[in-house]
Design a protein around this motif. Structure first.
Motif: not given
Lengths: 217, 253, 594
Positions: A151-172
């Motif tokens: 659970g910890i690894l999955a959450s950490s991975f998901h957050l890491g990729v999520g940050i990348w996605n967020f920055l790309c997807k909001w055009g930041l």
């Protein structure tokens, strides 16, 4: 004729909200949670003290539901809906970012199930009064331990990729260079959270308090 | 002829489908190898002598092609499982047997020929044009800095081949996602001095059904684009413009 | 009368421009194209579009553009309309600029211009090395806008079979075939504008796209539309040889400083880059010091043929010469020529920024085409108009680089309003034509399909086509010798006989490309005869038409337009006087100042 006037539709707003809730408040809460649980690395007392403090914050129920449970339910639930609308093709196109796309779905689901269970056992069964001892006891069960680690690894991975996605997807992060930097940030977050999370687990499981020396001063 | 027959062979397997409703099946062909062969040459060889490798006569393969220099966008197909242009797929760089299939994200017309009208309709939805007053003489166009031209030119190289839709996990039957190419056009027209005046309209369309939010950042599009268009940059740019429009558009009108 | 209706056949630059002009005038227009219009052959034009804007302060002018065009075309073009085109060119560039074409810019934000063949001025506006693509897209976008607003209806994936002509000899519509359902249908129109492009396929391999078969113009020729100057075929000096296609290497490579050379020693086996400067023969620069590598295409092509076939100096004994851009800074190359250099890299696997390219001449363009009048692009059949490469009007005996895009847009731009004006002037429109006129045309075309589908002979259409291409390329391109032309004409006749015995390997009724190709092949064979016969009868050398037996231009006998007519299955050539009212013919020489 399809040249009808197009308008932003509800799904646009929901998707944006989904993307946003992943960072705020869900990601931020995850950071806070890892931070407060790190108290275990100092001592059992420090942990219990931190836990008690958190349990006594004003408007606790409201804060928990508005900033943690509901956003998480939405993020997870809508995430599953998004998953159903995509169709992974990573076997055909085994490219790194395509792997991340697919992994983001599986880790999201794992994290969602894990967090649900984690909340149930540590928050609802204990009425929010989980202590160092109770967690320590839980983690003596190898199945629990494994599930925690996953659970910890999955959450950490998901957050890491999520940050990348967020920055790309909001055009930041729009340029190729900025997106590369955003990716590096994502890796940094994912790895940091994984390491800290696993250290916390070790701390509980083996009664290991590397920062215990801080107290003696 | 004898030495050609004894020479090197190129084995090609083609997924055939006689009509949109009929089931697909595979046929295998053994062709005579020549230097600098590409997949189009293979298909032409089959058309000239439509006999399968086990000697069965068949029909020539229906496929789309036109310019044969990767600029008209016609001949996109799956070659060894990957979406690419047949004209620039050199046989010597491909593993054999070469498997050739139609794109899967568009309705099959026959064999390798597909209907990509969806993309042209999408271009209408996002109003991918500069709304000029008319073709009569109205003097020079707006000045444009070389920097803008250098950004815009690669985007205007899009050949509407559909490869970016084909490789995108978000383009499928459950989803109306218009695909990366379309949003890259939105960016192109929104950066043009005249096009800019109508940016809000295009952004609204980009936030509508099948709009930009269905992008999930798998970034396959940019890897599959035969023209090297910075599609992920375009998606990010349009995304930023879009939420700003959604958040502040009503404030500033 | 009620609202007229116009049909445009062909969705390249000329067709799209005509469509826009008709739509703008408020008249409904239907646009027919074999391929989605965005995939038309205009995308392949690379180098640029000419207009004398004099933006480099060199003293360029419309008069000079006009003179270069007429001189470059060896005085065979009717001058009045060419003059109007040169006048209109700067406005056309402005229009395209307003439509959003990503032309290259100067630091001041103005359009940049490059030099092209056959001129001493920087007159060619360009968008990287994919100008045709950029222009086509701009017009395609405008048409899409009109389409989405209901003024244009597109029929993409339809091939033109024939015009519907009534008993009075007036065009009343077209007969077309849906390339998916193979259904043959007629469409009513008061006027039809044909913009059906080039004829490369009759030469087998060329720089043209697959759809450039000349089938439409040949079908019209067989219905009575005259065909002019068919013998003038431009062979582009620099193409990349390939089995499926001869891919163009744009003149802009030379416009930006590219140099053509061969090793001075025959059969020199050294790598190009290791051959020292002193052992390279820059033959164009040596033979034509004023224009150097930028002589017109016919001159460069013949020079390369001479180097390869007479001087035996082809690279390593092969039919190829070097086109070298390796001395140009990589940034300049990437900025101005990236598109074409990529083509070389992709299809040959060698980086032309590092290694000189190996190129050879290839059939590229037909100056000849459907005969049109000198006012408004009308053919000799009322209601039929033609614009773009499929007509003969603007380029005389040789087209200058970057003039084709301007002629397409200019021609399409005047054909549109002309067709509208004609349609509105009709007292009885096409809608009033008897339905029998349409039905009999449809039946005639259905019968042709049936005959092809039920043929049981032993001939394969692709084999016939390949043989046709070999004959045409060998005898009817760069060097024309009468006895060879006679031989070629005879062989085309034999192929025409064999064509009657073809046996289609696909007899199905859905998306049958074999049937469509067989139909096109029948038309190609007719057009090949027109081209060959025109070349045979023109006993002189002029522009792209070169006969060693008659090496000089013969204005007394041949300052004339060849006009081919179809008379009950036979081709008859007549000759018309050329309009030389503005510029008096003079000797065309590029080895010294004009």
């Amino acid at each position: 004729m399809s040249a009808t006037e197009s308008q932003p539709d509800a799904s646009y707003l929901l998707r944006k909200l989904h993307s946003l809730t992943g960072i705020l408040p869900v990601g931020a809460f995850l950071a806070e949670h890892f931070w407060s649980n790190s108290a275990a690395l100092v001592s059992a007392d420090k942990y219990n003290q931190t836990s008690a403090e958190l349990q006594t914050i004003p408007f606790r129920i409201f804060v928990e539901w508005a900033f943690i449970f509901l956003p998480m339910l939405f993020h997870g639930g809508y995430g599953v809906w998004i998953w159903l609308r995509g169709k992974s093709n990573v076997s055909q196109y085994p490219w790194v970012k395509n792997w991340l796309y697919t992994a983001q779905r599986y880790t999201g689901l794992i994290a969602f199930v894990y967090i649900g269970w984690h909340l149930y056992t540590e928050r609802f069964l204990t009425q929010g009064r989980s202590t160092y001892a109770s967690v320590e006891q839980d983690l003596q069960n190898p199945l629990f331990l494994t599930f925690f680690a996953i659970g910890i690894l999955a959450s950490s991975f998901h957050l890491g990729v999520g940050i990348w996605n967020f920055l790309c997807k909001w055009g930041l992060a729009a340029t190729v260079r900025a997106q590369r930097a955003a990716g590096q940030l994502g890796v940094l977050v994912g790895v940091t959270f994984s390491v800290v999370g696993i250290l916390i687990l070790i701390s509980f499981r083996f009664d290991w308090h590397p920062f215990a020396s801080y107290i003696n001063k | 002829m004898a030495e050609a027959a004894a020479g090197k062979k190129v084995i090609v397997k083609v997924k055939r489908q006689a009509t949109p409703k009929e089931a697909a099946h595979w046929e295998e062909f053994a062709l005579n190898w020549r230097p600098s062969m590409n997949v189009i040459i293979c298909l032409r060889d089959i058309a000239e002598n439509p006999v399968t490798s086990d000697g069965k006569p068949t029909t020539p393969i229906t496929y789309d092609s036109n310019c044969l220099e990767e600029i008209c966008g016609s001949c996109a197909m799956l070659i060894n499982g990957r979406a690419r242009m047949a004209c620039s797929a050199l046989v010597d760089s491909l593993e054999q047997p070469i498997r050739i299939e139609p794109l899967t994200k568009f309705p099959v017309v026959r064999d390798l020929s597909v209907d990509r009208q969806f993309m042209f309709e999408s271009l209408k939805r996002v109003k991918a044009w500069i709304p000029i007053d008319g073709t009569y003489d109205l003097g020079e166009g707006p000045r444009m800095s070389p920097e803008v031209q250098e950004k815009g030119y690669p985007l205007s190289n899009c050949i509407t081949c559909g490869n970016c839709l084909e490789v995108c996990p978000q383009v499928n039957d459950h989803n109306g996602f218009m695909g990366a190419a379309i949003f890259s056009q939105v960016r192109l027209f929104n950066m043009h001095p005249t096009g800019k005046m109508h940016a809000a309209e295009r952004l609204k369309a980009a936030m509508g059904h099948g709009g930009i939010e269905d992008c999930a950042n798998a970034q396959n599009c940019v890897k599959a684009c035969p023209k090297g268009i910075p599609l992920t940059e375009s998606l990010a740019e349009v995304n930023r413009e879009a939420w700003r429009q959604a958040l502040f558009g009503w404030l500033v009108g | 009368m009620k609202q007229p209706k116009i049909i445009v056949v062909g969705g390249g630059l000329a067709g799209l421009m005509a469509t826009i002009r008709v739509a703008e005038s408020g008249v409904p227009v239907e646009l027919f194209s074999i391929v989605p219009v965005k995939r038309s052959h205009s995308v392949c034009a690379q180098g640029g579009i000419n207009a004398a804007k004099n933006q480099k302060g060199e003293g360029d002018s419309i008069a000079k553009h006009f003179d270069d065009t007429i001189f470059g075309g060896d005085f065979l073009a009717n001058q009045t309309l060419v003059g109007r085109m040169c006048e209109a060119a700067p406005g056309i560039i402005d229009l395209l600029d307003r439509m959003g074409v990503m032309f290259n810019r100067t630091p001041e934000g103005l359009l940049d211009y490059r030099r092209f063949g056959g001129t001493l001025y920087h007159r060619t506006a360009f968008a990287g090395a994919t100008t045709g693509q950029q222009l086509l897209y701009a017009l395609d976008e405008q048409v899409r806008r009109h389409e989405s607003e209901g003024r244009v209806k597109k029929y993409e994936g339809w091939t033109f079979l024939s015009a519907v002509i009534d008993d009075g000899g007036v065009c009343r519509g077209i007969c077309s075939m849906n390339l998916h359902s193979m259904e043959v249908q007629t469409f009513v129109a008061d006027a039809v504008i044909f913009c059906t492009g080039g004829i490369g396929a009759i030469f087998g391999r060329s720089t043209n796209s697959v759809v450039c078969t000349g089938s439409a113009q040949s079908a019209l020729f067989q219905q009575g539309v005259d065909y002019a100057n068919g013998e003038f075929i431009q062979v582009h000096p620099t193409a990349i040889p390939g089995e499926d296609k001869l891919r163009l290497m744009s003149e802009s490579a030379r416009g930006e400083g590219g140099r053509v050379w061969v090793p001075k020693t025959p059969g020199d086996k050294r790598a190009a880059r290791s051959i020292p400067e002193a052992e390279r023969f820059y033959f164009l620069e040596e033979w034509y010091p004023k224009y150097g590598n930028l002589v017109p295409r016919d001159i460069a092509t013949r020079a390369i043929h001479r180097i390869v076939y007479e001087e035996k100096l082809g690279i390593d004994g092969q039919a190829a010469v070097y086109l070298d851009v390796t001395h140009i800074p990589v940034e300049t190359l990437n900025h101005k020529l990236e598109g074409i250099l990529e083509i070389y890299e992709k299809f040959i696997g060698v980086d032309p920024r590092k290694e000189p390219m190996k190129v050879f001449p290839a059939m590229h363009y037909t100056m000849g085409g459907m005969w049109v009048n000198a006012e408004d692009q009308g053919t000799n059949i009322p209601g039929i108009y033609a614009a773009g490469e499929c007509e003969y009007q603007y380029h005389g005996a040789n087209r200058l680089g970057a003039n084709s895009l301007v002629s397409c847009i200019f021609g399409g731009g005047i054909a549109g309003p002309a067709a509208v004006k004609y349609a509105k002037s009709l007292t009885t429109g096409a809608a009033a034509a008897p339905s029998m006129v349409f039905e009999r045309e449809r039946q005639r075309q259905e019968e042709m399909n049936q005959a092809l589908l039920s043929g049981t002979g032993g001939e394969n259409p692709i084999t016939i086509w390949k043989e046709l291409g070999e004959i045409m390329t060998e005898h009817v391109t760069v060097t024309r010798i009468n006895k060879n032309l006679e031989l070629a004409y005879g062989k085309i006749g034999e192929l025409t006989q064999r064509y009657k015995k073809i046996n289609l390997s696909d007899r199905t009724k859905w998306s049958n490309q074999t049937l469509n190709f067989a139909r096109e092949l029948g038309n190609m064979l007719v057009l090949a005869r027109v081209v060959t016969m025109g070349a045979y009868q023109r006993n002189e050398s002029r522009g792209a038409h070169y006969k060693p037996e008659f090496p000089e231009r013969d204005d007394y006998n041949f300052l004339k337009t060849t006009r081919a007519k179809w008379l009950n299955g036979d081709i008859q050539l007549t000759y018309e006087t050329v309009d030389t009212s503005h510029i008096a013919p003079r000797a065309r020489r590029y080895d010294a100042a004009k």
